[in-house]
Design an enzyme around this catalytic site. Structure first.
Site, PDB file in Angstrom:
ATOM      1  N   CYS A  79      64.790 -39.581  48.974  1.00 38.84           N
ATOM      2  CA  CYS A  79      64.455 -40.573  47.941  1.00 38.84           C
ATOM      3  C   CYS A  79      65.176 -41.876  48.279  1.00 38.84           C
ATOM      4  O   CYS A  79      66.131 -41.880  49.051  1.00 38.84           O
ATOM      5  CB  CYS A  79      64.828 -40.043  46.559  1.00 38.84           C
ATOM      6  SG  CYS A  79      66.524 -39.548  46.425  1.00 38.84           S
ATOM      7  N   PRO A  80      64.719 -42.984  47.718  1.00 39.71           N
ATOM      8  CA  PRO A  80      65.391 -44.252  48.020  1.00 39.71           C
ATOM      9  C   PRO A  80      66.731 -44.339  47.299  1.00 39.71           C
ATOM     10  O   PRO A  80      66.962 -43.607  46.330  1.00 39.71           O
ATOM     11  CB  PRO A  80      64.415 -45.300  47.466  1.00 39.71           C
ATOM     12  CG  PRO A  80      63.593 -44.592  46.452  1.00 39.71           C
ATOM     13  CD  PRO A  80      63.566 -43.143  46.819  1.00 39.71           C
TER      14      PRO A  80
ATOM     15  N   GLU B  11      78.645 -46.776  56.259  1.00 36.36           N
ATOM     16  CA  GLU B  11      78.199 -46.879  57.655  1.00 36.36           C
ATOM     17  C   GLU B  11      78.169 -48.303  58.182  1.00 36.36           C
ATOM     18  O   GLU B  11      78.259 -48.524  59.393  1.00 36.36           O
ATOM     19  CB  GLU B  11      76.812 -46.237  57.832  1.00 36.36           C
ATOM     20  CG  GLU B  11      75.683 -47.002  57.176  1.00 36.36           C
ATOM     21  CD  GLU B  11      74.315 -46.372  57.464  1.00 36.36           C
ATOM     22  OE1 GLU B  11      74.149 -45.172  57.231  1.00 36.36           O
ATOM     23  OE2 GLU B  11      73.420 -47.101  57.935  1.00 36.36           O
TER      24      GLU B  11
ATOM     25  N   ILE C 154      58.184 -39.514  54.092  1.00 39.21           N
ATOM     26  CA  ILE C 154      59.044 -38.721  54.984  1.00 39.21           C
ATOM     27  C   ILE C 154      59.189 -37.299  54.435  1.00 39.21           C
ATOM     28  O   ILE C 154      59.083 -36.318  55.182  1.00 39.21           O
ATOM     29  CB  ILE C 154      60.418 -39.401  55.171  1.00 39.21           C
ATOM     30  CG1 ILE C 154      60.238 -40.769  55.833  1.00 39.21           C
ATOM     31  CG2 ILE C 154      61.351 -38.513  55.999  1.00 39.21           C
ATOM     32  CD1 ILE C 154      61.489 -41.619  55.896  1.00 39.21           C
TER      33      ILE C 154
ATOM     34  N   HIS D  89      72.519 -43.140  62.237  1.00 42.70           N
ATOM     35  CA  HIS D  89      71.301 -43.760  61.716  1.00 42.70           C
ATOM     36  C   HIS D  89      70.242 -43.934  62.816  1.00 42.70           C
ATOM     37  O   HIS D  89      69.804 -45.058  63.113  1.00 42.70           O
ATOM     38  CB  HIS D  89      71.624 -45.123  61.062  1.00 42.70           C
ATOM     39  CG  HIS D  89      70.646 -45.476  59.971  1.00 42.70           C
ATOM     40  ND1 HIS D  89      71.038 -45.977  58.760  1.00 42.70           N
ATOM     41  CD2 HIS D  89      69.293 -45.387  59.909  1.00 42.70           C
ATOM     42  CE1 HIS D  89      69.974 -46.196  58.009  1.00 42.70           C
ATOM     43  NE2 HIS D  89      68.907 -45.839  58.685  1.00 42.70           N
TER      44      HIS D  89
ATOM     45  N   ARG E  83      69.872 -42.481  52.631  1.00 44.42           N
ATOM     46  CA  ARG E  83      70.893 -43.524  52.505  1.00 44.42           C
ATOM     47  C   ARG E  83      72.200 -42.853  52.130  1.00 44.42           C
ATOM     48  O   ARG E  83      72.207 -41.929  51.299  1.00 44.42           O
ATOM     49  CB  ARG E  83      70.531 -44.564  51.436  1.00 44.42           C
ATOM     50  CG  ARG E  83      69.429 -45.547  51.848  1.00 44.42           C
ATOM     51  CD  ARG E  83      69.857 -46.517  52.975  1.00 44.42           C
ATOM     52  NE  ARG E  83      68.798 -47.434  53.345  1.00 44.42           N
ATOM     53  CZ  ARG E  83      67.914 -47.252  54.330  1.00 44.42           C
ATOM     54  NH1 ARG E  83      67.969 -46.138  55.057  1.00 44.42           N
ATOM     55  NH2 ARG E  83      67.011 -48.154  54.597  1.00 44.42           N
TER      56      ARG E  83
ATOM     57  N   ASP F  55      60.582 -34.746  42.677  1.00 47.27           N
ATOM     58  CA  ASP F  55      60.232 -36.165  42.760  1.00 47.27           C
ATOM     59  C   ASP F  55      59.991 -36.652  41.344  1.00 47.27           C
ATOM     60  O   ASP F  55      59.549 -35.879  40.490  1.00 47.27           O
ATOM     61  CB  ASP F  55      58.963 -36.346  43.629  1.00 47.27           C
ATOM     62  CG  ASP F  55      58.791 -37.782  44.103  1.00 47.27           C
ATOM     63  OD1 ASP F  55      58.674 -38.682  43.250  1.00 47.27           O
ATOM     64  OD2 ASP F  55      58.779 -37.998  45.327  1.00 47.27           O
TER      65      ASP F  55
ATOM     66  N   ASP G 185      72.600 -38.489  58.864  1.00 46.37           N
ATOM     67  CA  ASP G 185      72.208 -39.589  59.751  1.00 46.37           C
ATOM     68  C   ASP G 185      72.609 -40.917  59.113  1.00 46.37           C
ATOM     69  O   ASP G 185      72.384 -41.978  59.690  1.00 46.37           O
ATOM     70  CB  ASP G 185      70.686 -39.558  59.985  1.00 46.37           C
ATOM     71  CG  ASP G 185      70.235 -40.553  61.058  1.00 46.37           C
ATOM     72  OD1 ASP G 185      70.899 -40.611  62.117  1.00 46.37           O
ATOM     73  OD2 ASP G 185      69.243 -41.270  60.842  1.00 46.37           O
TER      74      ASP G 185
ATOM     75  N   THR H  35      69.186 -38.000  55.604  1.00 52.76           N
ATOM     76  CA  THR H  35      68.747 -39.025  56.561  1.00 52.76           C
ATOM     77  C   THR H  35      68.231 -40.241  55.790  1.00 52.76           C
ATOM     78  O   THR H  35      67.540 -41.074  56.351  1.00 52.76           O
ATOM     79  CB  THR H  35      67.602 -38.508  57.464  1.00 52.76           C
ATOM     80  OG1 THR H  35      66.513 -38.138  56.618  1.00 52.76           O
ATOM     81  CG2 THR H  35      68.022 -37.345  58.313  1.00 52.76           C
TER      82      THR H  35
HETATM   83  P1  NAI Z   1      58.704 -43.246  50.014  1.00 50.84           P
HETATM   84  O1  NAI Z   1      58.798 -44.430  49.098  1.00 50.84           O
HETATM   85  O2  NAI Z   1      57.412 -42.896  50.654  1.00 50.84           O
HETATM   86  O3  NAI Z   1      59.235 -41.950  49.240  1.00 50.84           O
HETATM   87  C1  NAI Z   1      60.333 -41.933  48.387  1.00 50.84           C
HETATM   88  C2  NAI Z   1      60.034 -40.903  47.301  1.00 50.84           C
HETATM   89  O4  NAI Z   1      61.214 -40.720  46.518  1.00 50.84           O
HETATM   90  C3  NAI Z   1      58.905 -41.350  46.344  1.00 50.84           C
HETATM   91  O5  NAI Z   1      57.927 -40.343  46.271  1.00 50.84           O
HETATM   92  C4  NAI Z   1      59.643 -41.544  45.011  1.00 50.84           C
HETATM   93  O6  NAI Z   1      58.830 -41.251  43.890  1.00 50.84           O
HETATM   94  C5  NAI Z   1      60.776 -40.553  45.169  1.00 50.84           C
HETATM   95  N1  NAI Z   1      61.900 -40.777  44.262  1.00 50.84           N
HETATM   96  C6  NAI Z   1      62.364 -41.926  43.740  1.00 50.84           C
HETATM   97  N2  NAI Z   1      63.417 -41.691  42.944  1.00 50.84           N
HETATM   98  C7  NAI Z   1      63.619 -40.346  42.968  1.00 50.84           C
HETATM   99  C8  NAI Z   1      64.556 -39.479  42.335  1.00 50.84           C
HETATM  100  N3  NAI Z   1      65.494 -39.952  41.508  1.00 50.84           N
HETATM  101  N4  NAI Z   1      64.460 -38.161  42.584  1.00 50.84           N
HETATM  102  C9  NAI Z   1      63.500 -37.663  43.397  1.00 50.84           C
HETATM  103  N5  NAI Z   1      62.594 -38.435  44.010  1.00 50.84           N
HETATM  104  C10 NAI Z   1      62.649 -39.757  43.795  1.00 50.84           C
HETATM  105  O7  NAI Z   1      59.848 -43.490  51.113  1.00 50.84           O
HETATM  106  P2  NAI Z   1      59.961 -42.831  52.561  1.00 50.84           P
HETATM  107  O8  NAI Z   1      59.247 -43.655  53.559  1.00 50.84           O
HETATM  108  O9  NAI Z   1      59.662 -41.383  52.475  1.00 50.84           O
HETATM  109  O10 NAI Z   1      61.525 -43.048  52.859  1.00 50.84           O
HETATM  110  C11 NAI Z   1      62.529 -42.414  52.071  1.00 50.84           C
HETATM  111  C12 NAI Z   1      63.887 -43.022  52.393  1.00 50.84           C
HETATM  112  O11 NAI Z   1      64.234 -42.713  53.742  1.00 50.84           O
HETATM  113  C13 NAI Z   1      63.912 -44.577  52.361  1.00 50.84           C
HETATM  114  O12 NAI Z   1      64.190 -45.037  51.054  1.00 50.84           O
HETATM  115  C14 NAI Z   1      65.015 -44.902  53.305  1.00 50.84           C
HETATM  116  O13 NAI Z   1      66.215 -45.025  52.559  1.00 50.84           O
HETATM  117  C15 NAI Z   1      65.147 -43.683  54.224  1.00 50.84           C
HETATM  118  N6  NAI Z   1      64.817 -43.970  55.632  1.00 50.84           N
HETATM  119  C16 NAI Z   1      65.739 -43.614  56.595  1.00 50.84           C
HETATM  120  C17 NAI Z   1      65.483 -43.842  57.944  1.00 50.84           C
HETATM  121  C18 NAI Z   1      66.445 -43.435  59.032  1.00 50.84           C
HETATM  122  O14 NAI Z   1      66.342 -43.937  60.162  1.00 50.84           O
HETATM  123  N7  NAI Z   1      67.373 -42.537  58.786  1.00 50.84           N
HETATM  124  C19 NAI Z   1      64.242 -44.505  58.354  1.00 50.84           C
HETATM  125  C20 NAI Z   1      63.305 -44.772  57.277  1.00 50.84           C
HETATM  126  C21 NAI Z   1      63.617 -44.528  55.958  1.00 50.84           C
END
Ligand code: NAI
Length: 325
Positions: free
Chosen positions: A201-202, A259, A155, A291, A230, A174, A254, A228
């Site tokens: 980030c997660p 929530e 994202i 969300h 968590r 990251d 978001d 957007t």
């Molecule tokens: P992804 O796993 O592709 O990317 C997450 C990135 O965060 C990774 O590159 C990881 O190395 C990095 N990361 C981990 N710990 C970190 C830290 N302490 N500092 C900086 N970077 C760090 O995940 P994706 O698909 O990009 O999703 C990200 C988050 O978006 C998900 O964990 C989820 O919580 C949220 N999400 C929200 C949605 C919504 O509807 N609002 C929908 C889908 C996901």
């Protein structure tokens, strides 16, 4: 044939997940969230299909194991709501939808950024009342601004591409090396130099309250913060203080720490009991959506395809592709 309990089921999901979506998969929809109280509904099920606010804690997982549930299929990317250690100990498999449409969430971020900066939410209401006064609607250009993206995963990178298109300088922080049309920097530099900061980030032990009092202190005055990802990535109380002191000039959310008590249902006839949330949305420069970052036709179709593939593989005893565990 496996029996699947589909929790937190919403009307808009039923067309994508019909009862007999695949020959070996029988789905029962439950509007309830899966919690220690509702886990009694799982008698006779082989798998549960859950979303972001279902609680897959130790109590729930232990009860699922007792009734014979062997799979938790998350129809989302994040899995912070699952106690993976307990699931592993109990032999319950956990799968998710790792990527359904990073662009859906990235585009929603841009909607929040532009709405806040150009105040279109206010303009919409004004024009409906024949009020064409521009005072209070002054915006700023994205062109030439510095945008900081925390978490340069799927994202984060999709958002970086869009913001580069707007003419922004994009910084990414990251824990892993990331490639793209951006500079990867330390968090401290990102906080100090960004005009807009977006979290991608997660949520885990290391990122809980990643943005708190100390981080706000390092940011530019009047910064825009978008979350957007968590809710608990941000310390909401520190955020309210930053809004009051005007350190934070704009806030787009978001997601929200508490929530699960609010989102995904119509509470318009209820009294709002969450004083922190009520305070948050009282600020004119705060925009909250419930969300809906993932909520596009394309993303829902992809979520359904991946989840049903996992359920079918589980029914046929094949290994799962998208294991969270
Ligand atoms: P992804 O796993 O592709 O990317 C997450 C990135 O965060 C990774 O590159 C990881 O190395 C990095 N990361 C981990 N710990 C970190 C830290 N302490 N500092 C900086 N970077 C760090 O995940 P994706 O698909 O990009 O999703 C990200 C988050 O978006 C998900 O964990 C989820 O919580 C949220 N999400 C929200 C949605 C919504 O509807 N609002 C929908 C889908 C996901």
């Amino acid at each position: 044939m496996i029996k699947v309990g589909f929790f937190s089921s919403q009307k808009y999901e039923r067309a994508f997940f019909p009862q007999q979506a695949r020959a070996d998969v029988n789905i029962t929809h439950f509007e309830q969230t899966l919690t220690p109280r509702t886990v009694t509904l799982c008698q006779g099920l082989d798998a549960v299909c859950v979303f972001v606010n279902d609680e897959l804690n130790r109590t729930v997982l232990e009860r699922l194991a007792v009734v014979g549930v062997r799979l938790v299929a998350l129809r989302c990317a994040g899995f912070n709501n699952v106690d993976l250690e307990t699931a592993r100990r109990l032999g319950i498999q956990v799968c998710r939808v790792p990527a359904y449409s990073p662009e859906a969430v990235a585009e929603h971020c841009v909607a929040l950024i532009l709405t806040l900066s150009r105040r279109t939410h206010k303009a919409y209401n004004r024009v409906r009342e024949d009020n064409f006064d521009l005072n209070g609607l002054l915006g700023f250009n994205l062109y030439g601004k510095t945008a900081g993206i925390i978490g340069g995963g799927q994202i984060g990178r999709a958002l970086a591409k869009i913001l580069v298109g707007f003419g922004c300088r994009v910084l990414v922080s990251d824990t892993q090396p990331q490639q793209g049309d951006f500079e990867q920097v330390e968090l401290a530099q990102l906080l100090a130099e960004s005009d807009i900061i977006s979290l991608h980030c997660p949520l885990n032990d290391a990122t809980f309250h990643l943005i708190g009092e100390a981080q706000f202190a390092q940011m530019k005055d009047g910064v825009m913060l978008i979350n957007t990802s968590r809710g608990a990535l941000i310390d909401t109380h520190a955020c309210i203080e930053a809004l009051k002191s005007r350190k934070l000039g704009y806030l787009g959310l978001d997601v929200y720490e508490q929530e699960s008590e609010l989102f995904f249902r119509d509470l318009s006839d209820s009294i709002q009991l969450d004083d922190v949330f009520a305070r948050l949305i009282s600020f004119p420069n705060v925009l909250v959506t419930g969300h809906q970052g993932f909520f596009t036709r394309e993303a829902l179709q992809e979520i359904a395809n991946t989840t049903l593939d996992s359920l079918e593989a589980f029914a046929e005893g094949r290994p799962l592709d998208n294991k969270a565990l």
